[in-house]
Design a protein around this motif. Structure first.
Motif, short mmCIF file in Angstrom:
data_model
loop_
_atom_site.label_atom_id
_atom_site.label_comp_id
_atom_site.label_asym_id
_atom_site.label_seq_id
_atom_site.Cartn_x
_atom_site.Cartn_y
_atom_site.Cartn_z
N MET A 1 0.80 -1.20 0.00
CA MET A 1 0.00 0.00 0.00
C MET A 1 0.85 1.27 0.00
O MET A 1 1.89 1.34 0.64
CB MET A 1 -0.88 -0.01 1.24
CG MET A 1 -1.79 1.19 1.34
SD MET A 1 -2.82 0.98 2.80
CE MET A 1 -4.03 2.22 2.46
N VAL B 1 -3.34 0.26 -3.69
CA VAL B 1 -3.31 -1.03 -2.98
C VAL B 1 -3.30 -2.19 -3.96
O VAL B 1 -3.64 -2.04 -5.14
CB VAL B 1 -4.53 -1.18 -2.05
CG1 VAL B 1 -4.45 -0.18 -0.91
CG2 VAL B 1 -5.83 -1.02 -2.81
N TYR C 1 -6.70 -6.27 -1.33
CA TYR C 1 -7.30 -5.31 -0.40
C TYR C 1 -8.77 -5.60 -0.17
O TYR C 1 -9.27 -5.56 0.94
CB TYR C 1 -7.11 -3.89 -0.94
CG TYR C 1 -7.66 -2.81 -0.02
CD1 TYR C 1 -6.86 -2.23 0.96
CD2 TYR C 1 -8.98 -2.37 -0.14
CE1 TYR C 1 -7.35 -1.25 1.79
CE2 TYR C 1 -9.49 -1.39 0.70
CZ TYR C 1 -8.68 -0.83 1.66
OH TYR C 1 -9.16 0.14 2.49
#
Lengths: 221, 418
Positions: free
Chosen positions: B112, B133, B137
């Motif tokens: 991230m 991300v 995620y």
């Protein structure tokens, strides 16, 4: 049998090492039902003597027997109980609580005797009627004349049905008419069996008493 | 007897209403703080729990940090300072995530980076926070969609220009009742296709999740943020019972990747849920202790105020006390009257303080709710009883000495004081 017996009672005040004797070597016997006037000029120790006999003050020397019990060894709580149940006080300046009605003022001693509310009310009304104030029960002290205030004070002294009434210059703050009324009440109470011990410097007031004790410089004459 | 003496105490207070109220001020403030600490504290707990419900115990977070020496917390504040001063750690890469994902106890995870950019659609403009991300995620954080879905690992690797937007971002760029799937959004002079809209979520981790734009991490690195590193990774363990071993393995692996020999020089930190809870506890406990200290000071000041007023009251009524003693009030009866009076004052202060404290707590939760925090107004009978008990105890404690003085007065001296 004596109700009150003082043996060699002394009361001294100390300021530093200087001793001032207010009362000295007082020997006295008072029987139940007597009407006594303690007389003397101001500063003669008559009030001190009354305060000792009325359990408001303790002697520095000597012994005090009340109903044949030695009071000089009593603790605060026992003294409070005796003041509450055995004696009643009437003072020169009435000492009524200003924010209470006459009726509530009369009830104060009964509060500390743990008398029930209803009974308090009944006895307070009766006492006020006894001193001729049946119509002034709801009035506050500042709405009453000096004579009326003193009668409330007498009613307050009566409510726990005490054996003795102590009166310290009860007429000292009253006009002659009111004074006479107050003394008549004491005379009547004495006839009904109360022991009255009166402190005064006024011979007219003292004339109601059956026995007079004179004090000078702390000594019984 | 007790009833009538209590009535005397009450009447005494009524005679001086202004003085009685002023005396209670310290108690009011102290009790109010006690209620606020308890009520707001309970509210905050609910709020924090709500904010981290998605934090499952299986999750581990690896974050970058500025290497230094000292204790754990010192290290963290050092990191914050350094980042604030513009120091950037660039050593954590997508490769680190890929390596960590090969560990036995790691089920899934994502890298991230966080950024911010202006997004435009036609004439609509919106500056939004970017969550760059990995595709995992969605599953790790349990995202739900009102339209479309999330990007895949393939799209990420292929650097496809796709984005997923939060509900507020959607509203501002496309309007309320629209379906933006397949539409283009411009960011950094490049065109991105909207492939999903996230369901309304409110705040989480104290961020408004509806104002976030999700971009595949590798696409974002190269085409939007212009970086080749990541700032954090989230990892989901298969079995949380092996957490300690797993943390050790991650640390070993990252040290090898980053050429670190001395653990003191780590440029990353592995966080567990326990760590997060510990930090939250430390902060909230610290605030609570501070506030309770403030409450204690205020209550003691209030208590001394009561003591002061009670001494004045005893002096004013010496004559009354003398009379009562003369007609047979025992010391205990006098003492009771004055202690009861002190308790009445402090209890009055306590009641007003509870009302004030509850009012402020309600206001705090009301305002928090206005700005979208799930902050409930909590008040329990326990809190009220606790606060009122404190005020009663204060009344007894600080009323005792003046009452004792009243009880020990000599009746003759007291009467003559008139």
């Amino acid at each position: 049998m004596a109700l009150i017996e003082l043996k060699n009672v002394c009361k001294s005040y100390y300021s530093g090492s200087l001793e001032t004797k207010a009362v000295c070597s007082a020997n006295l016997k008072i029987k139940s039902g007597e009407f006594i006037a303690i007389m003397g000029p101001s500063g003669s120790g008559k009030s001190t003597l009354m305060n000792i006999m009325g359990f408001l003050d303790v002697p520095t020397r000597g012994r005090y027997y009340f109903e044949n019990k030695k009071v000089t060894s009593f603790d605060e709580d026992s003294l409070a109980e005796i003041r509450n149940k055995k004696v009643g006080f009437v003072f020169q300046f009435f000492y009524l609580l200003p924010r209470m009605t006459a009726l509530d003022n009369v009830k104060i001693p009964m509060i500390y005797a743990d008398v029930k509310d209803k009974e308090q009310d009944k006895r307070a009304r009766k006492a006020l009627k006894q001193v001729g104030l049946g119509h002034r029960m709801k009035n506050r002290p500042n709405e009453l004349s000096g004579g009326e205030q003193q009668r409330v004070a007498i009613a307050r002294a009566l409510t726990n049905n005490p054996k003795i009434i102590f009166a310290d210059e009860p007429t000292g703050n009253l006009d002659s008419v009111s004074a006479k009324e107050i003394m008549k009440i004491f005379e009547k109470l004495n006839k009904e069996g109360k022991t009255i011990i009166l402190v005064t410097h006024d011979s007219k007031t003292a004339s109601y008493a059956k026995r007079k004790i004179r004090l000078k410089d702390g000594l019984i004459q | 007897m007790i009833k009538q003496i209590s009535k005397m105490s009450m009447n005494a207070l009524k005679e001086n209403p202004v003085r009685s109220i002023l005396t209670t001020l310290g108690i009011i403030i102290g009790t109010a703080i006690v209620i606020i600490v308890l009520s707001v504290g309970a509210g905050i707990k609910t709020l924090i729990l709500d904010q981290i419900t998605s934090l499952t115990p299986e999750l581990l977070y690896v974050e970058i940090r500025v290497p230094s020496s000292g204790t754990r917390f010192e290290k963290e504040s050092h990191t914050a300072q350094s980042l604030g001063a513009g120091v950037q750690i660039t050593t954590m890469k997508i490769k680190d995530v890929e390596d960590v994902l090969k560990l036995q106890n790691i089920e899934s995870g994502y890298g991230m980076a966080i950024g911010q950019s202006k997004f435009t659609h036609g004439s609509n403009e919106e500056t939004a926070m970017i969550f760059a991300v990995g595709s995992e995620y969605k599953d790790v954080e349990g995202l739900k969609f009102s339209n479309g879905g999330f990007f895949t690992d393939r799209e990420d690797k292929a650097l496809e220009q796709v984005i997923v937007i939060g509900s507020t971002v959607k509203e501002r760029l496309f309007g309320q009742n629209s379906n933006p799937i397949g539409q283009k959004v411009k960011v950094n002079k490049q065109s991105f296709e909207v492939i999903g809209v996230v369901e309304e979520m409110g705040t989480r981790y104290f961020l408004n999740m509806d104002e976030i734009v999700y971009i595949p991490i590798q696409t974002a690195q190269k085409k939007v943020l212009g970086i080749n590193y990541i700032q954090a990774m989230a990892l989901k363990m298969k079995d949380k019972n092996y957490m300690e071993v797993t943390v050790e393995q991650i640390e070993k692996l990252l040290r090898k990747n980053h050429n670190i020999k001395d653990p003191e020089k780590d440029d990353f930190v592995v966080r567990t849920l326990d760590d997060s809870m510990e930090i939250i506890d430390t902060v909230t406990n610290g605030i609570s202790i501070l506030l309770f200290l403030l409450a204690a000071i205020s209550l003691v000041v209030g208590g001394v105020g009561i003591m002061n007023v009670m001494y004045v009251s005893v002096t004013e009524r010496t004559h009354e006390i003398g009379l009562k003693k003369a007609v047979g009030a025992a010391p205990a009866a006098i003492k009771f009257q004055f202690i009861f009076e002190a308790v009445l004052i402090s209890l009055l202060g306590g009641i007003l303080g509870v009302l004030l404290g509850a009012g402020i707590s309600w206001l705090v939760s009301f305002i928090a709710n206005l700005v979208n925090f799930e902050w409930p107004f909590v008040i329990s009978s326990f809190m009220i009883i606790f606060a009122l008990s404190i005020s009663v105890i204060l009344g007894i404690t600080f009323g005792y000495a003046p009452a004792q003085k009243a009880a020990s007065l000599n009746p003759i001296d007291a009467l003559k004081s008139a």
